[in-house]
Design a protein around this motif. Structure first.
Motif, PDB file in Angstrom:
ATOM      1  N   GLU A  93       2.312  -4.471   4.364  1.00  0.00           N
ATOM      2  CA  GLU A  93       2.149  -4.290   2.926  1.00  0.00           C
ATOM      3  C   GLU A  93       1.619  -2.902   2.626  1.00  0.00           C
ATOM      4  O   GLU A  93       1.179  -2.173   3.512  1.00  0.00           O
ATOM      5  N   GLY A  94       1.690  -2.527   1.350  1.00  0.00           N
ATOM      6  CA  GLY A  94       1.274  -1.199   0.954  1.00  0.00           C
ATOM      7  C   GLY A  94      -0.210  -0.965   1.178  1.00  0.00           C
ATOM      8  O   GLY A  94      -1.007  -1.903   1.288  1.00  0.00           O
ATOM      9  N   ARG A  95      -0.587   0.313   1.236  1.00  0.00           N
ATOM     10  CA  ARG A  95      -1.968   0.687   1.501  1.00  0.00           C
ATOM     11  C   ARG A  95      -2.421   1.759   0.521  1.00  0.00           C
ATOM     12  O   ARG A  95      -1.624   2.585   0.075  1.00  0.00           O
ATOM     13  N   LEU A  96      -3.679   1.729   0.221  1.00  0.00           N
ATOM     14  CA  LEU A  96      -4.326   2.777  -0.570  1.00  0.00           C
ATOM     15  C   LEU A  96      -5.160   3.629   0.366  1.00  0.00           C
ATOM     16  O   LEU A  96      -5.975   3.106   1.138  1.00  0.00           O
ATOM     17  N   ILE A  97      -4.950   4.956   0.318  1.00  0.00           N
ATOM     18  CA  ILE A  97      -5.778   5.906   1.068  1.00  0.00           C
ATOM     19  C   ILE A  97      -6.489   6.771   0.035  1.00  0.00           C
ATOM     20  O   ILE A  97      -5.846   7.503  -0.721  1.00  0.00           O
TER      21      ILE A  97
END
Length: 375
Positions: A263-267
């Motif tokens: 799934e998508g990730r926030l950095i």
């Protein structure tokens, strides 16, 4: 007659010219002649604050030096990044000079600290520090050289002067970047810099993040479409999560589309203390100095990683998601009260206005039943 003295710190270094009046001018080897003239508006060494800035910048490694190039090469080796450090170093120097040039026209970064050393070490390198974190994806396990896989889709929310998205896009041509900001003039500069640097994997979105997926067309293009979202000290993290969590791919959606559970990730780059709702959901917390192998204390910023599901939970649990007012989707038929009242006033005939008579309607003369009496 004016005399000048030249000094060189390395072969490819910026050339510093000192006039008799004490004015410093610098020539940047990768910049066009038109842009050079913009940078020749330099300050004199008069105020103590300016001298302090200059000394602080002088403590940094010269971006044009062999040492700076070697540091980038070591950074690649340490994180197993398969890229050409020598070519990339030249690209980053060109970007440094583009930022310096545009910053003469508008504030991409603080003009008080706008030197090649500051731009390179405090803005470009912290962006590049995210490379190993961005490349931790099943879509890009071969460090962006796997042409058979789908390109990594990355959105940089609140990009400002293009950080961290533009430096990363410069080095990752096989990834697709969308840079988002609500200040149009900054995006114009970012777009021009990307064109000048031949960066073809960047597109610009002018507007607020939460409006990207409000309309039907925006939902098709942006809602749940991104593998990675980037941010650099844009706002408080719970508020940032509330803005952007719908942009990230969710695990169930990924399984349906790609057959895997990624799934998508926030950095997110941030400094200082964090809220409890954020601290409990951090998947990775790495200091930028550690990523860049710099002396501890050079920067107080750290790079945090969250997965999409946790980002949504932060937005909801913090209550920030309830504070966002999103535009009504197109085609819902909803009209604001103001527009409705305006339409009613438009249809109403003004008092005393002339109207064409309808002949099918009996005239109202007031004496149709009049009778005459004779005496």
């Amino acid at each position: 007659m004016m005399t000048t003295a030249f000094s060189f710190s390395s072969t490819n270094s910026a050339i510093t010219t000192t006039t008799r009046g004490g004015i410093r001018k610098q020539h940047y080897p990768y910049l066009t002649n038109n842009s050079q003239s913009l940078l020749h508006a330099v300050s004199t060494t008069t105020s103590s604050s300016e001298e302090e800035v200059w000394n602080r910048a002088a403590e940094e490694i010269d971006p044009y030096s062999e040492e700076a190039k070697s540091n980038l090469s070591n950074f690649y080796k340490r994180h197993n990044i398969v890229l050409d450090a020598e070519k990339d170093h030249k690209k980053l120097l060109r970007l440094t000079e583009q930022v310096l040039s545009w910053n003469q026209r508008l504030n991409l970064i603080s003009r008080k600290d706008c030197t090649p050393e500051v731009v390179y070490h405090r803005h470009i390198l912290p962006s590049i520090a995210l490379l190993p974190l961005v490349l931790k994806s099943s879509h890009d396990t071969d460090n962006n050289n796997n042409n058979n896989s789908q390109p990594l889709k990355i959105v940089d929310v609140g990009t400002g002067g293009g950080f961290p998205g533009l430096p990363l896009a410069l080095l990752l041509p096989h990834c697709e970047f969308t840079l988002v900001d609500s200040i149009q003039k900054k995006l114009v500069a970012v777009s021009e810099m990307a064109t000048e640097l031949d960066v073809e994997n960047v597109r610009i979105h002018y507007g607020r993040c939460e409006e990207m997926y409000a309309e039907r067309e925006g939902r098709m293009e942006h809602l749940g479409k991104y593998d990675v979202c980037l941010g650099r000290s844009v706002t408080a993290l719970p508020r940032f999560c509330a803005w952007m969590y719908p942009l990230l791919k969710m695990q169930q959606q990924q399984q349906e589309e790609d057959g895997d559970g990624e799934e998508g990730r926030l950095i997110y780059i941030i400094g200082g203390e964090l809220e409890d709702v954020v601290e409990s959901r951090i998947r990775s917390d790495t200091n930028l100095d550690e990523l860049l192998d710099r002396e501890e204390g050079t920067s107080d910023k750290r790079a945090l990683i969250f997965i999409a599901n946790d980002v949504e939970e932060i937005a909801v649990e913090s209550g920030e998601v309830d504070k966002i007012v999103r535009s009504a989707p197109a085609g819902t038929g909803k009209k604001s009260k103001k527009k409705k009242n305006q339409q009613q006033r438009t249809n109403k005939v003004a008092k005393g206005a002339w109207q064409k008579r309808d002949n099918s309607v009996k005239k109202e003369r007031g004496y149709d039943d009049f009778q005459r009496f004779e005496f």
